[in-house]
Design an enzyme around this catalytic site. Structure first.
Site, PDB file in Angstrom:
ATOM      1  CG  PHE A  80     -10.826  -3.817   2.291  1.00 26.78           C
ATOM      2  CD1 PHE A  80     -12.186  -4.064   2.483  1.00 26.78           C
ATOM      3  CD2 PHE A  80     -10.042  -4.809   1.743  1.00 26.78           C
ATOM      4  CE1 PHE A  80     -12.730  -5.294   2.135  1.00 26.78           C
ATOM      5  CE2 PHE A  80     -10.584  -6.037   1.395  1.00 26.78           C
ATOM      6  CZ  PHE A  80     -11.929  -6.288   1.587  1.00 26.78           C
ATOM      7  CB  ALA A  81     -12.039   2.779   2.836  1.00 28.70           C
ATOM      8  CG  PHE A 113      -5.960  -1.410   3.391  1.00 33.19           C
ATOM      9  CD1 PHE A 113      -6.312  -1.854   4.662  1.00 33.19           C
ATOM     10  CD2 PHE A 113      -6.044  -2.303   2.339  1.00 33.19           C
ATOM     11  CE1 PHE A 113      -6.733  -3.159   4.874  1.00 33.19           C
ATOM     12  CE2 PHE A 113      -6.455  -3.609   2.543  1.00 33.19           C
ATOM     13  CZ  PHE A 113      -6.809  -4.046   3.808  1.00 33.19           C
ATOM     14  CD  GLU A 126      -1.768  -2.346   1.483  1.00 29.40           C
ATOM     15  OE1 GLU A 126      -0.617  -2.582   1.911  1.00 29.40           O
ATOM     16  OE2 GLU A 126      -2.636  -3.225   1.366  1.00 29.40           O
ATOM     17  CG  HIS A 183     -10.562  -5.968   5.838  1.00 30.67           C
ATOM     18  ND1 HIS A 183      -9.783  -6.383   6.890  1.00 30.67           N
ATOM     19  CD2 HIS A 183      -9.820  -6.197   4.730  1.00 30.67           C
ATOM     20  CE1 HIS A 183      -8.634  -6.851   6.438  1.00 30.67           C
ATOM     21  NE2 HIS A 183      -8.627  -6.739   5.133  1.00 30.67           N
TER      22      HIS A 183
END
Lengths: 323, 321, 543
Positions: A83-84, A86, A60, A128
């Site tokens: 996923f947001a 992250f 990421e 998540h």
């Protein structure tokens, strides 16, 4: 007007913008060959080839950080975080690099970067399932979009890709299959313009994405009892359309923010502060927040239901306030 | 790795001249910082500047660099105005980052200076994106990231080298290993003996070179640049360099065992000696070079002093494009 | 089956409450749809309601009681009347008394309630919260503002009353109660100023005699109504009210006048009086007087008016300090016409004189503005012209129109007395032009050249933005500056437009060229006037 799903609308937006501007590239984990874990980017690799649509390792930091570097050198990267949640994993790259790289270098760079971040929903567990838009709203330098309809999903994403500033674009996972009308032709939704989804006098509800759908359902029920609520969908949280909310509260004298996120210092807290600072003489009722109590989001559905604001919760909160 | 093109005499003289200027400029900054005229916000690069400047000598003007927190020689080698860098420290008009980044974040995009991350090693990931853009928009140009051995222990090092290698990006990773991460010796912080040993993990060439030898540094850089331009991907270079001074201006370096002998390793007098020994420069030439450097520094200080402070509203600008 | 409810009707915009005057059918009696059921009364008139359904009548509100509009006053049907339907929400008892004892000195009220209370001049400590949380709400204040009358007599008055021998006590009902409430609210909320002006009535009397041959019903008061309407029409700034810190200006002049009726004093309104000839006005006045006396005034026949005339001259009253009707800005009190000694050309002579006592809402009219009407009315009455009285003032609208239909690019102006100040009116806007004191004016507005510069600069700005809109170029902000030499004939004008936009200099210059062509106001300049327009580009910093 043709109807598209939220997911198709995002795919359309990407395809149109990539067609329009060869500087737009799209990458992320599993986005190319597999079409994304939520299948949002299906077919784009075939259309635009591996030089512009490609998969990345599970990295990421470099996904977002490279987006900043590439954007500063003239590309317009669209990065999908799986996923947001992250945005925290890539915190240095989101908050410092995307948010501050330009400022720290005295405006020498422009960062036309879009980070797509699937948020919300349930069944994915504490790391998540979040809607971390408050983190983004709090940080300088980051624009923040929260589309709630297929039309806005398309219009905000196309606009985001064209902006010269970094945009964190939250796609709500439970909306992907939502179907709605999307006008033919160019759809561009301006940033910083909220929309009133329903007009009423009793109270102003501010909600977006998953909570907007629940607010609208609650409003329908309240309407049958003669209570008409006004629902404001902010559409973007930075820039934030203060005027529309204040105007609505001038009319209703009351405001409830419904958010699918932790209560303390959430977006609702900011809206509450805004109303106290700028609209206090118009408030006739205590400002209210419906939000997730400050606990992580569990995995089991019935436990999620116990903490995320429901249609019933919204209905009751309005009744309590207007009675 | 096959040897790159050797450095010519003219280049070596240029490395020496630039090193003298950088050394004297940084000494002046320390002097002004101790006197309270400038904030003590510089991590002095003395001892490492010869390697830095020799490496940059292998780049073309249209190549790009990202750099670490160790001195301002990179910028001087690329021709950034000394007065502007002083203005960066003083928060005055002319500051390259308009008072936002100070001397740590000097930026000059037309001169290929893309800036620096505040978090240590934070530019690893940015360099990958720069490489991605160069590959698509400016093929045949490269980006070099100068970083310290300490930052090689951060996660972004791994993510960046791996993905840059996979994509065969025109990126060169130039590690200046001075043996310390602030106060911690590399031997205690790092499991491998050489940072360059990690290159195997990314399937890229890893080269160790004596950072006190500008000719050797130039050669390995030349090779890495050629490889990157040819589309073969990154190289990890590790130059073993000498940090003559502390981490920051007032650092007394009590933690350092070699404190009494470190000055002997200073590459600058050695370079000067080599040039004189080979008859490339006379003592008069050296005197002229040093006098010229001092004059440039004094002119820059005068210009910085004459410049007005940045207006307070500048603090509100440059957040958004 | 549920009973059909009979509600207190809302019979006019201003109506909030009504009195049940008389049940024409008895409680428990069977009624048929269409039967005359009940007479209700508002502050201005009475109405007969017919039954809308057939069945047994259940009277809920007895005769003589006053209730808010939409309150159930009866039910028709065979189901039992549900308890509590009679109590209207505003009259509800508080569920919990405010716990003032626990927080002495602090009144719990919502911020909005506090703001409204300040606007209405209401003391929050006199109110009782209606909600369970004991916090005064905006609704509590609004209710109080509507009532605007203390239910309890002041303590001091009660004390004095107790030492006097009380003969009878009558609760105020119907028109008297409503009138008492309205006059008290008017007195409490409207800051009054009263101006008195003496009018030589000889011309007035002469004109009346002359016109009476054609208009037999013409009274002196009709002439005053007509003159007042015409003078006020020329002073549009006075045709307004102040509500919630906003000045609301109205189109058209409606004149109210007091009529004594069997039910008390009523104030019917002549709509669009400024557009009526004296013949039309007299006819309308007669119709209204008859309707008022018969209790048949329609909602449209009643106030608020732009100005109300009250004439007590027949009682020999010379002057007074009248109370303005609620919702109106001006009340003209007309005194008796009487022979008074006046100095005329150095001689003391007897002239028929009358005194006007004119009360103004000081929030709408300052002293100078008020004087303009007082003086204008005096001048108009002393110099009446029978020909113009007989004409319809606005020939374009032969029928009375409350709206003055000014189109785009059409203005009217009026300038009163010996002053320079000119009031200009367009559709929906009023502004003033004047000269500074140094040039003999009173500086009530910009001088005409300065105003023109404003129009020129605005037109150039609008033209620029219109050009940008057509080309989809985003303009964040335009700041303009226009300057002409301060004295004498204007020979040159320098304009600067500072434009905040991300668009290129070249694009903006193109827009400027378009704007110069599109700016109609600059087209009004004579060719020998030098107009320079400079563009300064700023790149916006924020999003």
């Amino acid at each position: 007007m043709p109807t598209r799903t939220y997911s198709q609308a995002i795919n359309d937006a990407l395809a149109e913008e990539m067609q329009r501007d060869e500087n737009v590239i799209l990458y992320g984990q599993d986005v190319a060959v597999w079409g994304g874990i939520f299948k949002v980017t299906d077919g784009l690799l075939e259309k635009f080839g591996p030089d512009r649509v490609f998969d990345t390792p599970i990295s990421e930091s470099v996904m977002v950080g490279a987006g900043v570097g590439a954007a500063s050198m003239g590309l317009r990267p669209v990065v999908e975080l799986q996923f947001a949640d992250f945005v925290i994993t890539a915190g240095d790259e989101i908050f410092f690099k995307a948010g501050m790289w330009r400022y720290m270098h005295g405006g020498a760079h422009t960062i036309p970067l879009v980070v797509r971040a699937p948020s919300g929903g349930s069944g994915f567990g504490p790391e998540h399932s979040a809607c971390p838009e408050a983190f983004i709203m709090h940080a300088p330098g980051l624009l923040c979009a929260v589309p709630s309809t297929p039309e806005d999903a398309k219009g905000l994403l196309k606009q985001a890709i064209r902006l010269d500033n970094p945009v964190i674009y939250f796609e709500h996972k439970l909306l992907y299959q939502m179907r709605g009308e999307v006008p033919d032709g160019e759809v561009l939704t301006p940033f910083g313009k909220a929309v009133v989804r329903r007009e009423g006098e009793a109270v102003t509800l501010v909600a977006w994405q998953g909570m907007l759908r629940r607010a609208l359902a609650a409003a329908e029920r309240l309407s049958q009892e003669g209570i008409e609520v006004e629902i404001v969908d902010p559409r973007t949280l930075n820039p934030f359309d203060r005027e529309t909310i204040i105007e609505s509260v001038k009319k209703t004298g009351a405001c409830i923010v419904v958010e699918e996120a932790y209560r303390t210092l959430g977006v609702g807290a900011e809206i509450g502060a805004l109303l106290v600072e700028e609209a206090l003489p118009y408030l006739d009722k205590p400002f209210k927040r419906l939000a997730i109590p400050d606990v992580p989001i569990p995995t089991s559905q019935h436990l999620v239901d116990a903490i995320v604001p429901s249609v019933d919760d919204i209905y009751r909160a309005v009744k309590d306030l207007v009675d | 790795m096959k040897k790159g093109e050797p450095m010519d005499q003219e280049q070596l003289v240029r490395v020496y001249k630039t090193s003298e200027l950088a050394r004297r400029f940084e000494a002046k900054i320390v002097e002004l910082a101790m006197a309270g005229e400038l904030p003590p916000a510089l991590h002095v690069g003395a001892g490492q500047e010869v390697a830095q400047i020799a490496a940059i000598e292998a780049l073309r003007p249209d190549d790009y660099i990202l750099y670490g927190h160790r001195g301002v020689a990179y910028m001087i080698a690329r021709g950034v105005s000394l007065a502007d860098m002083l203005a960066d420290m003083a928060g005055k008009e002319g500051a390259t980052s308009r008072g936002k980044g100070g001397v740590m974040h000097v930026v000059d995009v037309p001169k290929g200076i893309l800036g620096e991350s505040g978090t240590l090693g934070g530019s690893f990931v940015v360099s990958v994106g720069v490489g991605m853009a160069l590959k698509r928009k400016q093929p045949d140009t490269v980006v070099t990231y100068f970083f310290g051995d300490g930052t090689a222990n951060r996660g972004p090092f791994h993510e960046a080298l791996n993905w840059a290698a996979v994509q065969k990006l025109p990126c060169i990773y130039f590690c200046e290993n001075n043996g310390f991460a602030i106060s911690m010796p590399t031997s205690r912080s790092t499991a491998v003996e050489n940072i360059a040993d990690r290159a195997a993990g990314y399937n890229v060439p890893g080269v160790v070179v004596d950072g006190n030898d500008p000719v050797a540094v130039y050669e390995v850089m030349e090779q890495a640049v050629a490889r990157a331009r040819a589309g073969h991907g990154p190289t990890l270079i590790e130059a073993k360099v000498t940090r003559l001074q502390g981490h920051y201006v007032a650092d007394q370096q009590e933690y350092r065992a070699d404190i009494d002998t470190v000055a002997e390793k200073d590459p600058l007098p050695k370079l000067q000696q080599t040039l004189c020994d080979r008859g490339i420069l006379t003592q008069t030439d050296v005197d002229d070079i040093q006098a010229d450097a001092d004059q440039q520094v004094e002119a820059a200080v005068a210009a910085m002093r004459a410049a007005p402070l940045l207006a307070p509203e500048v603090a509100l600008q440059d957040v958004y494009a | 089956m549920q009973n059909t409810k009979v509600l207190m009707p809302k019979l006019g915009q201003a109506m909030t409450e009504g009195v049940v005057m008389q049940w024409h059918r008895k409680d428990g009696e069977r009624v048929a749809a269409g039967d005359l059921l009940v007479t209700v009364e508002t502050d201005k008139a009475t109405y007969d309601l017919e039954a809308t359904a057939s069945g047994t009548l259940h009277v809920v509100v007895p005769e003589g009681e006053e209730v808010p509009i939409h309150t159930v006053i009866a039910e028709i049907g065979d189901a039992p009347v549900q308890a509590g339907t009679a109590s209207a929400p505003p009259a509800a008892e508080p569920v919990v008394q405010p716990q003032k004892a626990s927080r002495p000195g602090r009144i719990l009220a919502s911020p909005k309630a506090k703001r409204l209370a300040a606007e209405h001049g209401i003391d929050l400590s006199t109110l009782t919260p209606s909600s369970a949380d004991s916090v005064l709400s905006a609704a509590d204040v609004e209710r109080a503002a509507e009532n605007a009358v203390a239910d309890q007599p002041p303590a001091a008055a009660a004390h004095i009353a107790s030492r006097r021998t009380e003969r009878e006590r009558h609760p105020l009902t119907g028109i008297r109660k409503a009138a008492a409430r309205r006059v008290q609210a008017a007195w409490q909320t409207i800051p009054h100023i009263v101006q008195m002006v003496d009018v030589d009535a000889s011309g007035l009397q002469a004109i009346r005699e002359r016109l009476r041959t054609d208009i037999s019903e013409l009274t002196l008061n009709d002439l005053i109504l007509s003159a007042a309407a015409r003078v006020l029409a020329g002073l549009p700034d006075l045709n307004g009210t102040v509500e919630n810190e906003e000045l609301i200006l109205y189109d058209g002049v409606d004149i109210g006048f007091a009529v004594d009726s069997p039910r008390g004093l009523l104030v019917p309104v002549i709509r669009g009086a400024h557009d009526l000839s004296i013949t039309q006005l007299v006819r309308e006045r007669q119709r209204l007087v008859e309707a008022a006396r018969a209790g048949q005034l329609q909602p449209a026949d009643r106030g608020p008016a732009s100005l109300t005339v009250s004439n007590l001259g027949m009682f020999g009253i010379r002057a007074g300090t009248p109370v303005i009707n609620l919702g109106e800005p001006i009340l003209v009190f007309v005194g008796a016409v009487e022979e008074r000694p006046v100095v005329h050309n150095g001689q003391i002579v007897a002239r028929p004189m009358l005194t006007l006592s004119i009360a103004y809402d000081h929030r709408v009219a300052d002293g100078v503005a008020a004087s303009r009407l007082s003086q204008g009315l005096k001048e108009a009455l002393e110099d009446l012209d029978s020909k113009s009285l007989l004409e319809i003032p606005n020939p374009q609208s032969p029928t009375p129109s409350p709206q003055e239909a000014l189109g785009k690019r059409e203005v009217r102006s009026v300038s009163a007395g010996g002053r320079y100040a000119v009031q200009v009116r367009s559709h929906g806007h009023v502004w003033s032009l004047d000269e500074p004191a140094s040039d003999g004016g009173e500086d009530t507005g910009p001088d005409p050249v300065t105003a023109f510069l404003g129009a020129l600069l605005s037109c150039m700005t609008i033209a620029f933005k219109a050009a940008a809109r057509r080309r989809k170029i985003t303009i964040e902000r335009i700041a303009g500056h226009a300057k002409a030499p301060p004295k004498g004939q204007v020979k040159e004008i320098a304009l600067t437009l500072a434009v905040w936009s991300a668009a290129s200099e070249q694009d903006l210059q193109t827009l400027l060229e378009r704007a110069k062509r599109g700016c109609y106001v600059s087209g009004l300049l004579k060719p020998d006037i030098r107009l320079t327009v400079e563009l300064v580009r700023h790149v916006p910093d924020a999003v």
